[in-house]
Scaffold this motif. Structure first.
Motif, PDB file in Angstrom:
ATOM      1  N   GLY A 128      35.196  46.298  47.191  1.00 15.71           N
ATOM      2  CA  GLY A 128      35.901  46.873  46.049  1.00 15.71           C
ATOM      3  C   GLY A 128      34.953  47.556  45.087  1.00 15.71           C
ATOM      4  O   GLY A 128      33.791  47.164  44.967  1.00 15.71           O
ATOM      5  N   ARG A 129      35.446  48.547  44.398  1.00 19.25           N
ATOM      6  CA  ARG A 129      34.650  49.316  43.451  1.00 19.25           C
ATOM      7  C   ARG A 129      35.160  49.230  42.020  1.00 19.25           C
ATOM      8  O   ARG A 129      34.392  49.281  41.072  1.00 19.25           O
ATOM      9  CB  ARG A 129      34.625  50.795  43.876  1.00 19.25           C
ATOM     10  N   GLN A 172      39.184  45.055  40.402  1.00 12.75           N
ATOM     11  CA  GLN A 172      39.007  44.370  41.681  1.00 12.75           C
ATOM     12  C   GLN A 172      37.785  43.476  41.655  1.00 12.75           C
ATOM     13  O   GLN A 172      37.805  42.334  42.112  1.00 12.75           O
ATOM     14  CB  GLN A 172      38.813  45.387  42.813  1.00 12.75           C
ATOM     15  N   HIS A 176      36.925  44.717  53.839  1.00  9.49           N
ATOM     16  CA  HIS A 176      37.637  45.983  53.593  1.00  9.49           C
ATOM     17  C   HIS A 176      38.824  46.104  54.560  1.00  9.49           C
ATOM     18  O   HIS A 176      39.091  47.178  55.111  1.00  9.49           O
ATOM     19  CB  HIS A 176      36.700  47.181  53.775  1.00  9.49           C
ATOM     20  N   GLN A 235      41.698  48.518  53.656  1.00 10.58           N
ATOM     21  CA  GLN A 235      41.136  49.822  53.310  1.00 10.58           C
ATOM     22  C   GLN A 235      40.439  50.489  54.500  1.00 10.58           C
ATOM     23  O   GLN A 235      40.467  51.715  54.626  1.00 10.58           O
ATOM     24  CB  GLN A 235      40.142  49.666  52.145  1.00 10.58           C
ATOM     25  N   ASP A 240      40.671  41.812  52.225  1.00 16.46           N
ATOM     26  CA  ASP A 240      40.856  43.097  51.546  1.00 16.46           C
ATOM     27  C   ASP A 240      39.845  43.234  50.421  1.00 16.46           C
ATOM     28  O   ASP A 240      39.250  42.248  49.953  1.00 16.46           O
ATOM     29  CB  ASP A 240      42.255  43.181  50.929  1.00 16.46           C
ATOM     30  N   GLU A 241      39.675  44.449  49.938  1.00 21.98           N
ATOM     31  CA  GLU A 241      38.889  44.649  48.726  1.00 21.98           C
ATOM     32  C   GLU A 241      39.560  43.908  47.567  1.00 21.98           C
ATOM     33  O   GLU A 241      40.786  43.892  47.449  1.00 21.98           O
ATOM     34  CB  GLU A 241      38.766  46.142  48.428  1.00 21.98           C
ATOM     35  N   GLY A 242      38.748  43.280  46.750  1.00 21.87           N
ATOM     36  CA  GLY A 242      39.259  42.498  45.627  1.00 21.87           C
ATOM     37  C   GLY A 242      39.591  41.066  45.966  1.00 21.87           C
ATOM     38  O   GLY A 242      39.911  40.275  45.073  1.00 21.87           O
ATOM     39  N   GLY A 276      42.972  40.787  45.610  1.00 23.71           N
ATOM     40  CA  GLY A 276      43.263  41.266  46.962  1.00 23.71           C
ATOM     41  C   GLY A 276      43.844  40.170  47.836  1.00 23.71           C
ATOM     42  O   GLY A 276      43.756  38.981  47.520  1.00 23.71           O
TER      43      GLY A 276
END
Length: 222
Positions: free
Chosen positions: A11-12, A16, A165, A168, A191-193, A205
């Protein structure tokens, strides 16, 4: 919450990243954190990782950045006296290379972000995007510069495989393949987050658990 392994799917965005990092920083109880970053040959963005930990509650002076590379693997002195170990993201095969043969000190909280989460496993999903007989199991761009799905001995902090990820990058199919082929007994695709701690999902996530029978169930954050 556990003082063991904190595994983050990536995550960015701050919404997140910060909820997924705060439990780890809290587990470090205000002590120094070794932030391990692998240099792929073009330098590292140390400020990104330092800022993430500081924004999650760490004191700036407590974040000890350690840059590793193919020419400079980890040494025990890099984590001497720390209250936590954070392994950043990047190219998973390189992280496995620079951490090969090393084990985090017992009782010290470990956080892995993306690649750092993947290598924490007993059997680490290093990369690859198709099976040995050439069938795609995830997008080629998710292969981490590897062709055939590759699983190697990781740090052994958790007994299941980790992929990251998931939604994503489309990596759930790769993890299902890993379990179905017997390369790992079971696994989690994050998942991200998403933050995985002690079999529970936290953060923002979701995740997928792939059981020993190959069944997949989606798990939302607690």
């Amino acid at each position: 919450m556990s003082s063991g392994a904190f595994l983050i799917g990536g995550g960015r965005e701050p919404e997140q990243v910060l909820p997924a990092h705060r439990p780890f920083v809290a587990a470090c109880a205000g002590g120094p954190i070794a932030c391990l970053i692998a240099d792929e040959g073009e330098g590292v963005d140390a400020d990104r990782w330092r800022t993430t930990l500081v924004d999650a509650g760490a004191d700036d002076e407590d974040v000890r950045v350690v840059v590793l590379s193919a020419q400079r693997a980890i040494a025990d002195a890099d984590v001497d006296g720390v209250a936590g170990i954070y392994v950043a993201g990047g190219l998973t095969p390189l992280y496995l290379e620079v951490l090969a043969g090393w084990r985090p000190p017992a009782g010290v909280p470990y956080a892995g972000f993306s690649a750092g989460a993947a290598v924490a496993a007993e059997q680490a999903v290093v990369g690859g995007w198709r099976s040995a007989d050439g069938l795609p199991v995830c997008p080629e761009e998710s292969g981490e510069d590897l062709d055939v799905v590759t699983v190697r001995s990781g740090l052994g902090l958790v007994p299941f495989a980790i992929d990251v990820h998931a939604a994503q990058w489309g990596t759930l199919g790769r993890l299902v393949h890993v379990v179905q082929e017997g390369l790992a007994r079971e696994g989690w695709a994050l998942d991200e987050g998403a933050l995985l701690v002690d079999g529970e999902i936290h953060g923002t996530g979701a995740a997928w658990h792939v059981g020993p029978d190959g069944r997949v169930r989606r798990v939302g954050p607690s």
